[in-house]
Design an enzyme around this catalytic site. Structure first.
Site, PDB file in Angstrom:
ATOM      1  N   HIS A  46     -13.466  -2.635  -2.006  1.00 33.83           N
ATOM      2  CA  HIS A  46     -12.132  -2.103  -1.150  1.00 33.83           C
ATOM      3  C   HIS A  46     -12.951  -2.364   0.981  1.00 33.83           C
ATOM      4  CE1 HIS A  46      -9.738   1.768  -1.058  1.00 33.83           C
ATOM      5  NE2 HIS A  46      -9.589   1.712   0.687  1.00 33.83           N
ATOM      6  N   LYS A  96      -7.363  -1.053  -9.967  1.00 29.61           N
ATOM      7  CA  LYS A  96      -8.426  -1.569  -8.244  1.00 29.61           C
ATOM      8  C   LYS A  96      -9.499  -0.695  -7.859  1.00 29.61           C
ATOM      9  CE  LYS A  96      -7.470  -2.996  -3.779  1.00 29.61           C
ATOM     10  NZ  LYS A  96      -7.742  -1.914  -2.587  1.00 29.61           N
ATOM     11  N   TYR A 110      -2.501   5.322  -4.288  1.00 31.31           N
ATOM     12  CA  TYR A 110      -3.249   6.128  -4.085  1.00 31.31           C
ATOM     13  C   TYR A 110      -3.063   7.852  -4.780  1.00 31.31           C
ATOM     14  CZ  TYR A 110      -6.335   3.862  -0.687  1.00 31.31           C
ATOM     15  OH  TYR A 110      -6.869   3.553  -0.305  1.00 31.31           O
ATOM     16  N   SER A 141       0.838  -0.962  -0.440  1.00 36.09           N
ATOM     17  CA  SER A 141      -0.110   0.138  -0.261  1.00 36.09           C
ATOM     18  C   SER A 141       1.008   1.140   0.205  1.00 36.09           C
ATOM     19  CB  SER A 141      -0.653  -0.188   0.726  1.00 36.09           C
ATOM     20  OG  SER A 141      -1.193   1.261   1.323  1.00 36.09           O
ATOM     21  N   THR A 177      -5.491   2.828  -6.644  1.00 34.37           N
ATOM     22  CA  THR A 177      -6.568   2.277  -6.179  1.00 34.37           C
ATOM     23  C   THR A 177      -7.726   3.869  -6.494  1.00 34.37           C
ATOM     24  OG1 THR A 177      -5.765   1.119  -4.252  1.00 34.37           O
ATOM     25  CG2 THR A 177      -8.142   2.138  -4.250  1.00 34.37           C
TER      26      THR A 177
HETATM   27  C1  LIG Z   1      -6.554  -2.423   6.991  1.00 29.38           C
HETATM   28  C2  LIG Z   1      -7.347  -1.907   5.664  1.00 29.38           C
HETATM   29  C3  LIG Z   1      -6.654  -1.264   5.535  1.00 29.38           C
HETATM   30  C4  LIG Z   1      -7.296  -1.089   3.967  1.00 29.38           C
HETATM   31  N1  LIG Z   1      -5.739  -0.026   3.239  1.00 29.38           N
HETATM   32  C5  LIG Z   1      -6.095  -0.290   1.981  1.00 29.38           C
HETATM   33  C6  LIG Z   1      -5.504   0.656   0.910  1.00 29.38           C
HETATM   34  O1  LIG Z   1      -4.090   0.840   1.277  1.00 29.38           O
HETATM   35  N2  LIG Z   1      -4.592   0.683  -0.559  1.00 29.38           N
HETATM   36  C7  LIG Z   1      -6.622   0.498  -0.819  1.00 29.38           C
HETATM   37  O2  LIG Z   1      -5.469  -0.089  -2.716  1.00 29.38           O
HETATM   38  N3  LIG Z   1      -6.281  -0.129  -0.159  1.00 29.38           N
HETATM   39  C8  LIG Z   1      -6.860  -1.325   0.995  1.00 29.38           C
HETATM   40  N4  LIG Z   1      -7.496  -1.818   1.351  1.00 29.38           N
HETATM   41  C9  LIG Z   1      -8.467  -2.612   0.756  1.00 29.38           C
HETATM   42  C10 LIG Z   1      -7.888  -4.061   0.900  1.00 29.38           C
HETATM   43  O3  LIG Z   1      -6.641  -3.238  -0.403  1.00 29.38           O
HETATM   44  C11 LIG Z   1      -9.466  -5.270   0.245  1.00 29.38           C
HETATM   45  O4  LIG Z   1      -9.493  -4.682  -1.635  1.00 29.38           O
HETATM   46  C12 LIG Z   1     -10.169  -5.385   1.202  1.00 29.38           C
HETATM   47  O5  LIG Z   1      -9.514  -5.470   1.880  1.00 29.38           O
HETATM   48  C13 LIG Z   1     -10.881  -7.092  -0.045  1.00 29.38           C
HETATM   49  O6  LIG Z   1     -11.498  -7.255   1.096  1.00 29.38           O
HETATM   50  P1  LIG Z   1     -11.618  -8.704   2.614  1.00 29.38           P
HETATM   51  O7  LIG Z   1     -10.916  -7.687   3.762  1.00 29.38           O
HETATM   52  O8  LIG Z   1     -12.732  -9.127   2.731  1.00 29.38           O
HETATM   53  O9  LIG Z   1     -10.327  -9.433   1.763  1.00 29.38           O
HETATM   54  C14 LIG Z   1      -7.819  -2.027   2.362  1.00 29.38           C
HETATM   55  C15 LIG Z   1      -9.033  -3.041   3.493  1.00 29.38           C
HETATM   56  C16 LIG Z   1      -8.393  -2.999   5.316  1.00 29.38           C
HETATM   57  C17 LIG Z   1      -9.448  -3.626   5.385  1.00 29.38           C
END
Ligand SMILES: Cc1cc2nc3c(=O)[nH]c(=O)nc-3n(C[C@H](O)[C@H](O)[C@H](O)COP(=O)(O)O)c2cc1C
Length: 346
Positions: free
Chosen positions: A235, A211, A135, A112, A161
């Site tokens: 997300h 994404k 981002y 990330s 993203t």
């Molecule tokens: C704690 C947390 C932080 C996240 N941070 C980012 C991020 O920095 N960038 C991003 O593109 N997605 C982020 N996401 C989304 C994840 O990349 C992903 O799309 C999502 O967690 C998938 O769903 P799941 O947790 O049910 O497997 C984050 C998700 C969580 C749970």
């Protein structure tokens, strides 16, 4: 530490070891606990189960390949670790531990922009291929600097993203640490549009994956813009609540992409059978988010490695039982929507 038999029990186990604030941050979703309705985050989980597996039998399944390729890179299982911010709130080894575990399991870590350590340090942790999640910033100079740094660090792809022009209301997950900065919009770019995607594609020699789309029309635009792939994602339910669960959005995006670019999916993938369902629906691979965070919290690198190995073994098993020998070519008609159950195509 052995992980619990059902991976959906990971969350409860992680809750016991994480501070309440860190647990709330990771588990949080848009409008979680705010309205008493089922959130998109919860529906993501349930939607995978709405695809019934319709196995084929009496096939020689003695040789199964659970690996595939993503953007031309061989991975030993079709499961990548999703970009999740601030892994250090789960474990002090943070993104480094995830890098080592992913490398040992032969898969790709997506790091990330909001990682808890500089992305080039994560990149240097192992030789294994890694992708950088970008981002876009309100300052294009900052966006370009992130892109350049990712190239220099040796990341093999950029994952842009696009589902976060602004943060969504989350009422449970902003604990004392004050790590709501990204989600609250201070560095997010509400002006990000397809023209900027085209610019980024032209600017970087790295393949660009988009994404956070669920609409087939956006998948077509992604192809036109020169993207190398898309991640069907909401997300993890942390952005627009009420949004379609990804397991239901996937078929439309796959159809629109029409084999021209790779399609990945994330959101609520909690078992190897969910992975098999995603592959059958046309995903090249899945991303997991919270499950690896929970495994990281429970046992650092060893926990994430155990999780990935478990998924590989259980995927091999599910493929054999479903009469599928190649994760890169799972047949579409081994899943059917629950509503049409009993009517698989021949
Ligand atoms: C704690 C947390 C932080 C996240 N941070 C980012 C991020 O920095 N960038 C991003 O593109 N997605 C982020 N996401 C989304 C994840 O990349 C992903 O799309 C999502 O967690 C998938 O769903 P799941 O947790 O049910 O497997 C984050 C998700 C969580 C749970």
């Amino acid at each position: 530490m052995p992980l619990p038999p059902g991976l959906d029990q990971l969350e409860a186990r992680a809750r016991e070891v994480l501070s309440p604030g860190a647990f709330a941050y990771f588990t949080d979703a848009a409008y979680a606990d705010a309205e008493g309705r089922e959130t998109t985050a919860a529906r993501n989980l349930r939607a995978w189960s709405s695809w019934y597996i319709v196995p084929r039998v009496l096939r020689d399944v003695s040789a199964v390949d659970a690996g595939t390729t993503v953007l031309g890179t061989r991975v030993e299982l079709p499961v990548l670790t999703a970009p999740c911010a601030f892994n250090a709130f789960a474990h002090p080894d943070a993104e480094r531990a995830v890098a080592r575990a992913a490398a040992r399991s032969g898969t790709v870590q997506i790091v990330s922009t909001a990682a808890s350590m500089p992305p080039d340090e994560v990149a240097a942790e192992t030789e294994a291929p890694k992708w950088f999640q970008l981002y876009s910033d309100t300052d294009p100079g900052e966006t370009d600097a992130r892109l350049d740094a990712a190239e220099k660090a040796g990341f093999r792809a950029v994952v842009l993203t696009v589902d976060a022009p602004v943060g969504a209301p989350r009422y449970t997950g902003y604990p004392e640490q004050g790590f709501g900065a990204v989600a609250t919009g201070s560095v997010l770019d509400p002006r990000l549009d397809w023209r900027e995607v085209e610019r980024l594609v032209r600017r970087t020699p790295l393949p660009l994956v988009i994404k956070g789309l669920v609409h087939p029309g956006d998948a077509r635009l992604a192809v036109e813009c020169g993207a190398a792939g898309v991640v069907v994602s909401n997300h993890g339910g942390r952005q627009l609540d009420g949004e379609i669960p990804t397991a239901l959005a996937l078929p439309g995006v796959v159809e629109a992409a029409a084999g021209r670019i790779e399609v990945y999916v994330d959101g609520g993938v909690r078992s190897a059978r969910d992975v098999l369902r995603a592959l059958a629906l046309g995903a090249r691979a899945v991303l997991i988010g919270r499950p690896y965070i929970w495994a990281l919290a429970l046992d650092g690198e060893a926990g994430v490695h155990e999780l990935l190995e478990r998924l590989r073994e259980e995927l091999r098993n599910a493929m054999m039982l479903a009469g599928q020998v190649d994760a890169a070519n799972v047949e579409r008609d081994v899943v059917v929507a629950a509503a049409q159950a009993g009517l698989p195509r021949s």
